[in-house]
Scaffold this active site. Structure first.
Site, mmCIF file in Angstrom:
data_model
loop_
_atom_site.group_PDB
_atom_site.id
_atom_site.type_symbol
_atom_site.label_atom_id
_atom_site.label_comp_id
_atom_site.label_asym_id
_atom_site.label_seq_id
_atom_site.Cartn_x
_atom_site.Cartn_y
_atom_site.Cartn_z
ATOM 1 N N CYS A 136 -26.064 2.289 -13.619
ATOM 2 C CA CYS A 136 -25.141 3.415 -13.437
ATOM 3 C C CYS A 136 -25.848 4.746 -13.740
ATOM 4 C CB CYS A 136 -23.937 3.244 -14.366
ATOM 5 S SG CYS A 136 -22.836 4.675 -14.340
ATOM 6 N N CYS B 149 -18.624 -3.094 -18.055
ATOM 7 C CA CYS B 149 -18.720 -2.802 -16.622
ATOM 8 C C CYS B 149 -19.873 -3.581 -15.990
ATOM 9 C CB CYS B 149 -18.932 -1.307 -16.418
ATOM 10 S SG CYS B 149 -19.102 -0.860 -14.675
ATOM 11 N N CYS C 78 -17.711 1.326 -20.400
ATOM 12 C CA CYS C 78 -18.986 0.980 -19.767
ATOM 13 C C CYS C 78 -19.557 -0.333 -20.308
ATOM 14 C CB CYS C 78 -19.988 2.108 -19.968
ATOM 15 S SG CYS C 78 -19.390 3.690 -19.309
ATOM 16 N N CYS D 118 -13.623 1.714 -15.060
ATOM 17 C CA CYS D 118 -14.197 3.066 -14.924
ATOM 18 C C CYS D 118 -13.048 4.059 -14.766
ATOM 19 C CB CYS D 118 -15.135 3.107 -13.709
ATOM 20 S SG CYS D 118 -16.152 4.593 -13.653
ATOM 21 N N GLU E 141 0.826 -1.208 0.000
ATOM 22 C CA GLU E 141 0.000 0.000 0.000
ATOM 23 C C GLU E 141 0.861 1.260 0.000
ATOM 24 O OE1 GLU E 141 -3.053 0.329 -0.585
ATOM 25 O OE2 GLU E 141 -3.641 -1.773 -0.523
HETATM 26 S S1 SF4 Z 1 -21.082 1.995 -16.327
HETATM 27 FE FE1 SF4 Z 1 -20.773 3.638 -14.816
HETATM 28 S S2 SF4 Z 1 -19.503 2.722 -13.242
HETATM 29 FE FE2 SF4 Z 1 -19.333 1.423 -15.070
HETATM 30 S S3 SF4 Z 1 -17.560 2.178 -16.232
HETATM 31 FE FE3 SF4 Z 1 -19.357 3.240 -17.002
HETATM 32 S S4 SF4 Z 1 -19.438 5.118 -15.806
HETATM 33 FE FE4 SF4 Z 1 -18.106 3.712 -14.686
#
Ligand code: SF4
Length: 286
Positions: free
Chosen positions: A202, A196, A193, A186, A34
């Site tokens: 989101c 994601c 996205c 992100c 860390e």
């Molecule tokens: S969907 Fe939302 S949380 Fe996922 S990468 Fe895109 S902006 Fe980020």
């Protein structure tokens, strides 16, 4: 909103194989990782971390190591004061106890060089505790997924926001997942996205992925390194790390043409305890 189960499942399938995430890593190994990863990309940290944990597997080992060896082993990770602080931290652990890393956030915070983020990260990732851990990646994911907008800087309530999300089981895995999601998917400038796990819920995506504000763009600007005192300090440290004996002023003078800036950098290294000057005027690691 953030579905914790989705984050955990995504992390288990996609987490990078970083050496300190492997089974058997001690709390000391987590603490080292860390501190080293703060302001330094993990790809650069990984080989140095492996060397450190092999040479100094416990705080007692690092506390007993010569300071010049520690600074040489820090190499080019940058911000070498962190290496000195880690050695102080190791000495404090040895002096105060049996050399083990404490579990509680307040006890961790009392150690030299350990700030709020690092204390929380060690409590979570070394001991599996359900404490919120918020870095820039977590802040960005939360801001987009839940608030639907970027946030300018650390927020007062952000620890509470994330604490409310922590699941009863696997809280530390969830925290690591949120962090990894921010690092890999992100990202600040180009979130992917489509891959994601939070895309269905989101807020930022639902709002049509609004363009970044001027304020956000300004914050994304990478600080320039070339020509800074930090660069000059790094060049002087390289000379001292690579020298097998104290070097004369002339060996320092050739690393940078600007006399005033070079002197300032050298003086600051002496002030910080990262360099030392012998009675005959030559320079070396402390
Ligand atoms: S969907 Fe939302 S949380 Fe996922 S990468 Fe895109 S902006 Fe980020």
């Amino acid at each position: 909103m953030i579905d914790t189960a989705k984050v955990i499942a995504w992390y288990r399938a996609n987490a990078r194989d970083l050496p300190w995430r492997r089974p058997g890593t001690t709390p000391w190994g987590v603490l080292l990782s860390e501190v080293m990863s703060h302001q330094t990309p993990v790809a650069r940290v990984a080989p140095i971390w492996e060397e450190w944990i092999a040479r100094w597997p416990t705080p007692a080992d690092l506390a007993a190591a010569p300071t010049d060896d520690v600074l040489r082993a820090w190499g080019t990770l940058g911000y070498p004061r962190r290496a000195l602080r880690l050695k102080e931290c190791a000495q404090t652990l040895v002096d105060a106890s049996d050399g083990s890393v404490p579990r509680s956030v307040p006890a961790l915070l009392a150690l030299p060089g350990i700030g709020d983020y690092t204390a929380r990260a060690v409590a979570a990732f070394a001991y599996g505790q359900a404490v919120p851990v918020v870095d820039t990646n977590v802040r960005r994911v939360y801001a987009r997924a839940v608030l639907g907008r970027p946030v300018a800087r650390p927020q007062k309530a952000e620890l509470e926001w994330v604490a409310e999300l922590l699941p009863a089981d696997d809280a530390a895995v969830f925290s690591a997942g949120l962090m990894e999601l921010g690092a890999l998917v992100c990202t600040a400038s180009s979130p992917t996205c489509s891959s994601c796990p939070l895309r269905d819920d989101c807020a930022w995506l639902a709002a049509g992925s609004p363009a970044p504000t001027a304020d956000e763009l300004a914050r994304r600007k990478v600080q320039k390194f070339a020509g800074t005192d930090r660069q000059v300090r790094g060049k002087i440290m390289k000379v001292l790390r690579e020298a097998t004996e104290p070097v004369p002023q002339s060996a320092i003078d050739i690393v940078w043409p600007d006399d005033a800036q070079r002197s300032r950098a050298l003086y600051s290294l002496l002030e910080d305890g990262l360099a030392a000057q012998d009675a005959d005027g030559r320079f070396r690691l402390p």
